[in-house]
Design a protein around this motif. Structure first.
Motif, short mmCIF file in Angstrom:
data_model
loop_
_atom_site.label_atom_id
_atom_site.label_comp_id
_atom_site.label_asym_id
_atom_site.label_seq_id
_atom_site.Cartn_x
_atom_site.Cartn_y
_atom_site.Cartn_z
N ILE A 1 0.91 -1.41 -0.10
CA ILE A 1 -0.07 -0.10 0.14
C ILE A 1 0.86 1.14 0.18
O ILE A 1 1.78 1.45 0.62
CB ILE A 1 -0.84 -0.11 1.25
N SER A 2 0.69 2.27 -0.79
CA SER A 2 1.21 3.55 -1.05
C SER A 2 0.96 4.44 0.05
O SER A 2 -0.22 4.26 0.50
CB SER A 2 1.23 3.95 -2.40
N MET A 3 1.83 5.11 0.44
CA MET A 3 1.48 6.31 1.14
C MET A 3 1.25 7.59 0.19
O MET A 3 1.85 7.77 -0.73
CB MET A 3 2.58 7.00 2.09
N THR A 4 0.01 8.32 0.50
CA THR A 4 -0.32 9.47 -0.33
C THR A 4 -0.76 10.85 0.22
O THR A 4 -1.37 10.68 1.58
CB THR A 4 -1.40 9.06 -1.57
N THR A 5 -0.49 11.88 -0.25
CA THR A 5 -1.09 13.26 0.37
C THR A 5 -2.49 13.49 -0.18
O THR A 5 -3.13 14.42 0.04
CB THR A 5 -0.28 14.41 0.10
N ARG A 6 -2.88 12.73 -1.17
CA ARG A 6 -4.23 13.31 -1.95
C ARG A 6 -5.28 12.55 -0.98
O ARG A 6 -5.26 11.83 0.02
CB ARG A 6 -4.62 12.39 -2.87
N LYS A 7 -6.67 13.27 -1.07
CA LYS A 7 -7.76 12.78 -0.32
C LYS A 7 -8.33 11.56 -0.58
O LYS A 7 -8.23 11.18 -1.59
CB LYS A 7 -8.68 14.04 -0.31
N PRO A 8 -9.00 10.96 0.14
CA PRO A 8 -9.53 9.36 -0.06
C PRO A 8 -10.79 9.91 -1.17
O PRO A 8 -11.35 10.82 -1.06
CB PRO A 8 -10.45 9.13 1.19
N SER B 1 -0.95 13.77 5.61
CA SER B 1 -0.63 15.12 5.24
C SER B 1 0.74 15.31 4.43
O SER B 1 1.46 14.38 4.67
CB SER B 1 -0.60 16.41 6.72
N LEU B 2 0.64 16.80 3.84
CA LEU B 2 2.04 16.66 3.07
C LEU B 2 3.20 17.00 4.10
O LEU B 2 4.20 16.43 3.90
CB LEU B 2 1.75 18.20 2.30
N GLU B 3 2.93 17.47 5.42
CA GLU B 3 4.12 17.58 6.48
C GLU B 3 4.31 16.13 6.96
O GLU B 3 5.78 15.91 6.90
CB GLU B 3 3.50 18.38 7.47
N GLU B 4 3.51 15.16 7.04
CA GLU B 4 3.82 13.85 7.48
C GLU B 4 4.80 13.28 6.30
O GLU B 4 5.65 12.49 6.68
CB GLU B 4 2.89 12.96 7.75
N PHE B 5 4.25 13.34 4.87
CA PHE B 5 4.88 12.84 3.92
C PHE B 5 6.31 13.20 3.77
O PHE B 5 7.31 12.69 3.60
CB PHE B 5 4.26 13.07 2.55
#
Length: 194
Positions: free
Chosen positions: A35-42, A62-66
């Protein structure tokens, strides 16, 4: 115990790669989808009409977490796909599964796939190519989930991705969902058995 194989499936949005990947994992033992990590919304899943869940389809952050994960070098690969939307594959999960003899499937874009191939040459790259550009456009429009601008953006990216497909180990021209699945399954099972 021998290590698992790393299988990467790519192709333009709307070509059916998610369907192929889901069936490979569901119908074949010893396969795991990273499973990929993403900053997009579900998004709403068009088949189930349910909202995507964190940890199921993607890790939504969030972008910060990414960016924090980028700083900590936690990604096998990551890329900015559409206007500030990032996707990345977590290194620790993939390596752990491979070392335990589990075959890992990644569904990622061409830039990410080529980054991985450079650092992990034994990765098996499979590209699903649309039969025609017109057919791809129809698939995207039929999903009814994107604006006109987003469809144009996806079609422009598709041209870029198709050009990069020459660097893949296998390029499959899409036909029916069943045929596409059978062709990918044949390639994957042959590679896994070697």
């Amino acid at each position: 115990m021998k290590n698992g194989k790393l299988i990467i499936i790519s192709g333009p949005s709307g070509v059916g790669k998610s369907t192929i990947r889901k069936r490979l994992v569901e119908k074949n033992n010893n396969f795991w989808y990273s499973i990929s990590m993403t900053t997009r919304k579900p998004r709403i899943d068009e088949k189930t009409n349910k909202l995507e869940e964190n940890g199921n389809e993607y890790y939504f952050v969030s972008l910060e977490e990414f960016k924090e994960n980028i700083k900590k070098d936690n990604f096998f690969e990551y890329t900015e796909v559409y206007n500030g939307i990032y996707y990345g594959t977590l290194k620790s999960e993939v390596i752990e599964k491979l070392e335990h003899g589990i075959n890992v499937i990644l569904e990622i874009d061409v830039d990410g796939a080529l980054k991985i191939k450079k650092n992990f040459p034994e990765a098996i790259l499979i590209f699903i190519k649309p039969k025609s550009f017109f057919e791809l456009e129809q698939r995207l429009r039929n999903r009814k989930s994107d604006s006109e601008d987003k469809i144009k953006e996806r079609l422009d990216k598709a041209l870029y991705e198709i050009e990069k497909s020459i660097y893949y180990d296998y390029v499959i021209e899409s036909n029916t969902k069943e045929e596409d699945y059978e062709r990918v399954k044949e390639i994957v099972l042959k590679k896994v058995e070697n």
